[in-house]
Design an enzyme around this catalytic site. Structure first.
Site, PDB file in Angstrom:
ATOM      1  CD  GLU A 122       2.782  11.989  -4.244  1.00 47.37           C
ATOM      2  OE1 GLU A 122       1.533  12.705  -4.206  1.00 47.37           O
ATOM      3  OE2 GLU A 122       3.443  11.788  -4.209  1.00 47.37           O
ATOM      4  CE  LYS A 173      -3.015   5.303  -7.840  1.00 49.12           C
ATOM      5  NZ  LYS A 173      -2.325   3.620  -7.227  1.00 49.12           N
ATOM      6  CG  HIS A 232      -1.639   8.943  -5.401  1.00 45.30           C
ATOM      7  ND1 HIS A 232      -0.524   7.791  -4.547  1.00 45.30           N
ATOM      8  CD2 HIS A 232      -1.173  10.199  -5.256  1.00 45.30           C
ATOM      9  CE1 HIS A 232       0.702   8.678  -4.563  1.00 45.30           C
ATOM     10  NE2 HIS A 232       0.432  10.030  -4.394  1.00 45.30           N
ATOM     11  CG  ASN A 285      -4.172   1.083  -4.987  1.00 42.99           C
ATOM     12  OD1 ASN A 285      -3.942   1.879  -5.886  1.00 42.99           O
ATOM     13  ND2 ASN A 285      -3.082   0.830  -4.442  1.00 42.99           N
ATOM     14  CE1 TYR A 304       2.687   5.936  -7.740  1.00 43.41           C
ATOM     15  CE2 TYR A 304       2.099   6.074  -9.857  1.00 43.41           C
ATOM     16  CZ  TYR A 304       1.410   6.250  -8.779  1.00 43.41           C
ATOM     17  OH  TYR A 304       0.286   6.171  -8.005  1.00 43.41           O
TER      18      TYR A 304
HETATM   19  N1  UDP Z   1       1.923  -1.296  -6.180  1.00 44.59           N
HETATM   20  C1  UDP Z   1       2.447  -2.500  -7.309  1.00 44.59           C
HETATM   21  N2  UDP Z   1       2.869  -3.198  -6.728  1.00 44.59           N
HETATM   22  C2  UDP Z   1       2.973  -3.386  -4.901  1.00 44.59           C
HETATM   23  C3  UDP Z   1       3.160  -2.247  -4.600  1.00 44.59           C
HETATM   24  C4  UDP Z   1       2.060  -0.932  -5.385  1.00 44.59           C
HETATM   25  O1  UDP Z   1       1.618  -2.386  -8.357  1.00 44.59           O
HETATM   26  O2  UDP Z   1       3.301  -4.235  -5.040  1.00 44.59           O
HETATM   27  C5  UDP Z   1       1.125   0.405  -6.908  1.00 44.59           C
HETATM   28  C6  UDP Z   1      -0.240   0.414  -6.169  1.00 44.59           C
HETATM   29  O3  UDP Z   1      -0.988   1.382  -7.481  1.00 44.59           O
HETATM   30  C7  UDP Z   1       0.281   1.130  -5.209  1.00 44.59           C
HETATM   31  C8  UDP Z   1       1.637   2.138  -6.076  1.00 44.59           C
HETATM   32  O4  UDP Z   1       2.208   1.302  -6.567  1.00 44.59           O
HETATM   33  O5  UDP Z   1      -0.460   2.677  -5.320  1.00 44.59           O
HETATM   34  C9  UDP Z   1       2.748   3.046  -5.511  1.00 44.59           C
HETATM   35  O6  UDP Z   1       3.348   1.967  -4.244  1.00 44.59           O
HETATM   36  P1  UDP Z   1       3.338   2.417  -2.870  1.00 44.59           P
HETATM   37  O7  UDP Z   1       3.932   1.633  -2.016  1.00 44.59           O
HETATM   38  O8  UDP Z   1       3.717   4.271  -2.874  1.00 44.59           O
HETATM   39  O9  UDP Z   1       2.162   2.138  -2.038  1.00 44.59           O
HETATM   40  P2  UDP Z   1       0.382   4.061  -1.415  1.00 44.59           P
HETATM   41  O10 UDP Z   1       1.651   4.681  -0.893  1.00 44.59           O
HETATM   42  O11 UDP Z   1      -0.022   3.918  -2.989  1.00 44.59           O
HETATM   43  O12 UDP Z   1      -0.516   3.181  -0.656  1.00 44.59           O
HETATM   44 MG    MG Z   2       2.663   5.343  -2.187  1.00 42.62          MG
END
Ligand code: UDP
Ligand code: MG
Length: 139
Positions: free
Chosen positions: A127, A10, A116, A113, A50
């Site tokens: 994706e 990212k 991805h 974070n 997203y």
């Molecule tokens: N994210 C965020 N706040 C949250 C949860 C997720 O900003 O409370 C962001 C974070 O960058 C995350 C992305 O949204 O990686 C997609 O969320 P997801 O729940 O799919 O998490 P992932 O699959 O990436 O672990």
């Molecule tokens: Mg996810």
């Protein structure tokens, strides 16, 4: 079963100069890169990627973050690649991620974070096709 999954380094991690370290982790984890490119997402492309989160409170901030600078999208292949890549990533929130995981070591917070990973074969298919055509994949 050999699988393909989508990985993204990212914008936070690219900017921090952590691209090489993250690629080193996945190679050490026995995942093979079969496609890779750097791309600066537009807001619209980030929103499309997203779209599953479009009704979540973090959607606007997340898509602003994902389009703030270049990221690196890649297709990773290997046995059980989807779960293995997510295990290397760790929990979504770096504060909850296990020792030695990518998000623990390179992530800033639950949004920024570092990387991805697709969460299922269905999302991996969507994706991967979102960013790559067949000519851009070697496996
Ligand atoms: N994210 C965020 N706040 C949250 C949860 C997720 O900003 O409370 C962001 C974070 O960058 C995350 C992305 O949204 O990686 C997609 O969320 P997801 O729940 O799919 O998490 P992932 O699959 O990436 O672990
Ligand atoms: Mg996810």
């Amino acid at each position: 079963m050999s699988q393909s999954t989508l990985g993204i380094v990212k914008p936070d991690a690219v900017k921090a100069g952590s691209l090489g370290a993250i690629v080193k982790r996945l190679e050490a984890g026995d995942l093979t890169v079969v496609g890779l490119k750097m791309i600066h997402l537009t807001r619209e492309l980030a929103q499309g990627f997203y779209r599953v989160h479009r009704n979540r409170p973090f959607f606007d901030s997340l898509t602003a973050f994902m389009s703030e600078g270049p990221c690196v999208v890649m297709v990773l292949q290997g046995e059980n690649a989807i779960d293995r890549w997510r295990a290397l990533l760790g929990a979504t929130d770096p504060a909850q991620a296990g020792e030695g995981t990518i998000r623990k070591d390179f992530g800033q917070n639950i949004e920024r974070n570092a990387a991805h990973g697709s969460d299922s074969p269905e999302s991996a298919d969507f994706e991967i096709a979102y960013f790559f055509n067949a000519l851009e994949l070697t496996g």
